[in-house]
Scaffold this active site. Structure first.
Site, short mmCIF file in Angstrom:
data_model
loop_
_atom_site.label_atom_id
_atom_site.label_comp_id
_atom_site.label_asym_id
_atom_site.label_seq_id
_atom_site.Cartn_x
_atom_site.Cartn_y
_atom_site.Cartn_z
N LEU A 1 0.86 -1.18 0.00
CA LEU A 1 0.00 0.00 0.00
C LEU A 1 0.90 1.23 0.00
CD1 LEU A 1 -2.69 -0.93 2.72
CD2 LEU A 1 -2.97 -1.02 0.24
N ASP A 2 0.43 2.32 -0.62
CA ASP A 2 1.20 3.55 -0.60
C ASP A 2 1.42 4.01 0.84
OD1 ASP A 2 1.19 3.49 -3.33
OD2 ASP A 2 -0.37 5.01 -3.57
N ARG A 3 2.46 4.77 1.04
CA ARG A 3 2.80 5.23 2.39
C ARG A 3 1.63 5.97 3.05
NH1 ARG A 3 8.41 8.10 4.16
NH2 ARG A 3 7.88 8.57 6.32
N CYS B 1 -1.52 5.80 2.18
CA CYS B 1 -2.77 5.03 2.11
C CYS B 1 -2.92 4.20 3.38
CB CYS B 1 -2.75 4.13 0.88
SG CYS B 1 -4.24 3.15 0.63
N ARG C 1 -5.36 6.25 -7.77
CA ARG C 1 -5.14 7.69 -7.72
C ARG C 1 -5.15 8.30 -9.11
NH1 ARG C 1 0.13 8.03 -3.91
NH2 ARG C 1 -0.08 10.26 -4.44
#
Length: 443
Positions: free
Chosen positions: A203-205, A207, A325
């Site tokens: 997962l993105d930082r 997110c 995104r």
């Protein structure tokens, strides 16, 4: 005993038995001396997912290159290929009686139980392993930090671990990253398992939400296959086949899509910006020089607000970097709140946020109650001057891997239909700042 002379057909039985014993002893000594020169890898034993169907297979074979790469992830790939090229990789089948090593090539097929031997000198060429958080040279976790990480666990069984990842904490270590979720989990979330939890997706930082980790090598391999297979087969999915992996994200976006739901099928590619200092993902087509990656996202409107915001449910059918995104910002025209990488201009036009300072001031952060690892989950709603990214992995449905692996071990068949396994349906609560935004938009 005269071992140098050819035995006579009239030799007595005692003479023959002594001669055979000497030969066996000499061969054993020779094997022991040879064996000490080699580094022995674990016997071949794999479990994978068949990419042509939702089948969990107890594989009986793999290639020599794949097995060496899997057992020695710390070795550079160039070194592994060099060992094969110089014919320095050996193999010994489990039933081999004469203990003779056999040379193998990268594409040679190995069967269950086969053992691979590498030159003992590879240990000297292996780079030192990265420092772990539980190493004496690194700071240990405090009781407050351990309690915080333990409270993130929403599901645990012998094979998998599921966390509700907090926003702002990276899942993997790197340059200038002091705390990463994989390292912290390896330090305090092993429980009774001798192995450390391993990442199977990311997962993105910024997110938040559900993050699945494997607790054993076998379960990690199966989960890797499931997540990878989900992306590779998405382009051929016509909606008639049952999906064994489903993920649903919640996102708060600026504006509202033209339709209340639909399917986004826009390929993605990476471009380099800022003179090579950074990169970003964008929509590409076949006319560009970039290599597009197939990306599919389902979406539906959950709720609309009189304030001009919209809550969306996003279901990625592929797992591309920044897919949700970019699809929201460039295809739907509704960038996610707090996504300044792909929605900076939209936030600037919105006019309700203070974007003058890219970072929150230290004074403002000190006013808030500090959480472990420098996190701040209460600040960042749409009521604040600079909202955080409003993207959260809310729900995931995947097969019960623990049950599937037990069934494969108990069945004589070499495959097991994962779509027939009981599904695990897991859900993660929104972080506090997103809950505040939910209350504001629904007031």
């Amino acid at each position: 005993v005269d071992v140098g002379r050819r035995p006579s057909p009239f030799s007595t039985a005692p003479h023959m038995s002594v001669r055979l014993a000497l030969r066996s002893f000499t061969r054993h000594c020779h094997f022991s001396a040879e064996h000490s020169k080699w580094l022995t890898l674990p016997p071949v034993n794999t479990t994978t997912v068949n990419t042509s169907s939702n089948q969990l297979s107890s594989s009986t074979s793999t290639t020599a290159l794949k097995w060496v790469t899997r057992c020695c992830p710390q070795l550079p790939k160039t070194l592994i290929h060099k060992l094969f090229r110089l014919k320095q990789v050996r193999m010994l089948p489990p039933q081999e009686q004469d203990h003779k090593f056999k040379k193998v090539t990268p594409k040679d097929t190995l069967n269950a139980g086969d053992r691979i031997f590498l030159p003992h000198s590879v240990k000297q060429q292996t780079p030192a392993p990265p420092k772990r958080l539980d190493s004496p040279l690194t700071p240990t976790l405090t009781a407050k930090q351990i309690d915080f990480i333990s409270a993130l666990v929403i599901y645990k069984d012998p094979e998998i671990l599921v966390l509700n990842k907090p926003p702002g904490m990276p899942v993997q270590g790197g340059i200038n990253i002091k705390w990463s979720l994989d390292a912290v989990a390896a330090s305090c979330l092993k429980y009774e398992c001798p192995e450390s939890p391993r990442l199977v997706h990311r997962l993105d930082r910024d997110c938040s939400g559900i993050l699945v980790m494997g607790r054993t090598k076998t379960s990690t391999t199966v989960l890797h296959s499931i997540f990878r297979d989900k992306t590779s087969r998405a382009s051929d999915d016509n909606g008639t086949e049952k999906r064994i992996l489903q993920r649903k994200y919640w996102a708060l976006v600026l504006g509202c899509p033209r339709r209340s739901g639909g399917l986004v099928t826009a390929p993605l590619g990476k471009v380099v910006v800022d003179n090579g200092k950074s990169d970003r993902i964008t929509i590409v087509d076949n006319s560009t020089s970039l290599s597009p990656q197939h990306a599919i996202t389902e979406y539906r409107v959950i709720a609309s607000s009189s304030h001009g915001y919209t809550w969306l449910e996003l279901s990625p059918l592929t797992g591309r970097k920044h897919q949700l995104r970019v699809h929201c910002a460039e295809v739907l025209g509704t960038p996610i709140v707090g996504d300044y990488k792909y929605g900076w201009q939209a936030h600037k036009k919105w006019g309700q946020f203070d974007l003058s300072n890219p970072e929150d001031s230290t004074e403002e952060l000190l006013k808030e109650e500090a959480l472990p690892f420098g996190l701040n989950l209460n600040k960042g709603s749409i009521s604040d001057k600079r909202p955080h990214l409003h993207l959260h992995c809310k729900q995931i449905v995947l097969p019960d891997i623990s049950q599937a692996l037990q069934n494969v071990q108990s069945l004589s068949a070499l495959s097991y239909d994962l779509s027939a396994v009981k599904a695990l349906e897991l859900e993660a609560d929104l972080p506090p700042f997103m809950k505040k935004s939910w209350d504001v938009t629904n007031s």
